[in-house]
Design a protein around this motif. Structure first.
Motif, PDB file in Angstrom:
ATOM      1  N   ASP A  53     -10.673  82.639  11.977  1.00 25.47           N
ATOM      2  CA  ASP A  53      -9.863  83.493  11.369  1.00 25.47           C
ATOM      3  C   ASP A  53     -10.193  85.109  12.172  1.00 25.47           C
ATOM      4  O   ASP A  53     -11.456  85.394  12.260  1.00 25.47           O
ATOM      5  N   PHE A  54      -9.163  85.831  12.233  1.00 30.55           N
ATOM      6  CA  PHE A  54      -9.405  87.106  12.801  1.00 30.55           C
ATOM      7  C   PHE A  54      -9.616  88.175  11.530  1.00 30.55           C
ATOM      8  O   PHE A  54      -8.887  87.852  10.434  1.00 30.55           O
ATOM      9  N   ALA A  55     -10.515  89.151  11.485  1.00 31.72           N
ATOM     10  CA  ALA A  55     -10.689  89.895  10.670  1.00 31.72           C
ATOM     11  C   ALA A  55     -10.783  91.215  10.915  1.00 31.72           C
ATOM     12  O   ALA A  55     -11.352  91.512  11.979  1.00 31.72           O
ATOM     13  N   THR A  56     -10.279  92.194  10.369  1.00 30.60           N
ATOM     14  CA  THR A  56     -10.390  93.493  10.820  1.00 30.60           C
ATOM     15  C   THR A  56     -11.843  94.043  10.579  1.00 30.60           C
ATOM     16  O   THR A  56     -12.643  93.500   9.964  1.00 30.60           O
ATOM     17  N   THR A  57     -12.216  95.088  11.319  1.00 29.92           N
ATOM     18  CA  THR A  57     -13.526  95.421  11.311  1.00 29.92           C
ATOM     19  C   THR A  57     -13.662  96.835  10.506  1.00 29.92           C
ATOM     20  O   THR A  57     -14.827  97.212  10.261  1.00 29.92           O
ATOM     21  N   VAL A  77     -20.851  84.723   1.015  1.00 31.19           N
ATOM     22  CA  VAL A  77     -20.186  85.554   0.441  1.00 31.19           C
ATOM     23  C   VAL A  77     -20.865  86.866   0.858  1.00 31.19           C
ATOM     24  O   VAL A  77     -21.976  86.980   0.718  1.00 31.19           O
ATOM     25  N   THR A  78     -20.076  87.699   1.318  1.00 31.19           N
ATOM     26  CA  THR A  78     -20.353  89.198   1.663  1.00 31.19           C
ATOM     27  C   THR A  78     -19.354  90.114   1.127  1.00 31.19           C
ATOM     28  O   THR A  78     -18.404  89.835   0.580  1.00 31.19           O
ATOM     29  N   TYR A  79     -20.110  91.281   1.057  1.00 34.73           N
ATOM     30  CA  TYR A  79     -19.187  92.710   0.942  1.00 34.73           C
ATOM     31  C   TYR A  79     -18.911  93.531   2.085  1.00 34.73           C
ATOM     32  O   TYR A  79     -19.592  93.324   3.283  1.00 34.73           O
ATOM     33  N   GLY A  80     -17.650  94.112   2.328  1.00 36.34           N
ATOM     34  CA  GLY A  80     -17.354  94.970   3.368  1.00 36.34           C
ATOM     35  C   GLY A  80     -16.131  94.694   3.753  1.00 36.34           C
ATOM     36  O   GLY A  80     -15.264  94.177   3.486  1.00 36.34           O
TER      37      GLY A  80
END
Length: 80
Positions: A53-57, A77-80
């Motif tokens: 999947d593409f994810a915004t930075t 699992v992460t935050y950000g």
């Protein structure tokens, strides 16, 4: 070892809390058994990321990122 009391000296819904709730479970529309977790029960600010999947930075500290495998099982699992 310091005493950690959830909600008192740790942030509620911290990464480790979500990791404990989600790791190894499959995300689904409803919770049907102990091996699944309903997407509707995730925090408002979340995204589910599948392999490739593409994810915004953009960094949003309060956004929960749930990384799942091809079969939908949570592996990080992460935050950000």
């Amino acid at each position: 070892m310091p005493l950690v009391v959830p909600g008192i000296n740790s942030a509620p819904d911290s990464k480790s809390d979500w990791a404990n709730k989600l790791m190894g479970k499959k995300l689904s529309d409803t919770t049907s058994d102990v091996n699944s977790f309903a997407k509707k029960d995730l925090p408002e600010s979340h995204r589910v990321l599948k392999p490739d999947d593409f994810a915004t930075t953009d960094h949003k500290p309060s956004r929960l990122n749930v990384h799942v495998g091809e079969d939908g099982t949570v592996h990080n699992v992460t935050y950000g």
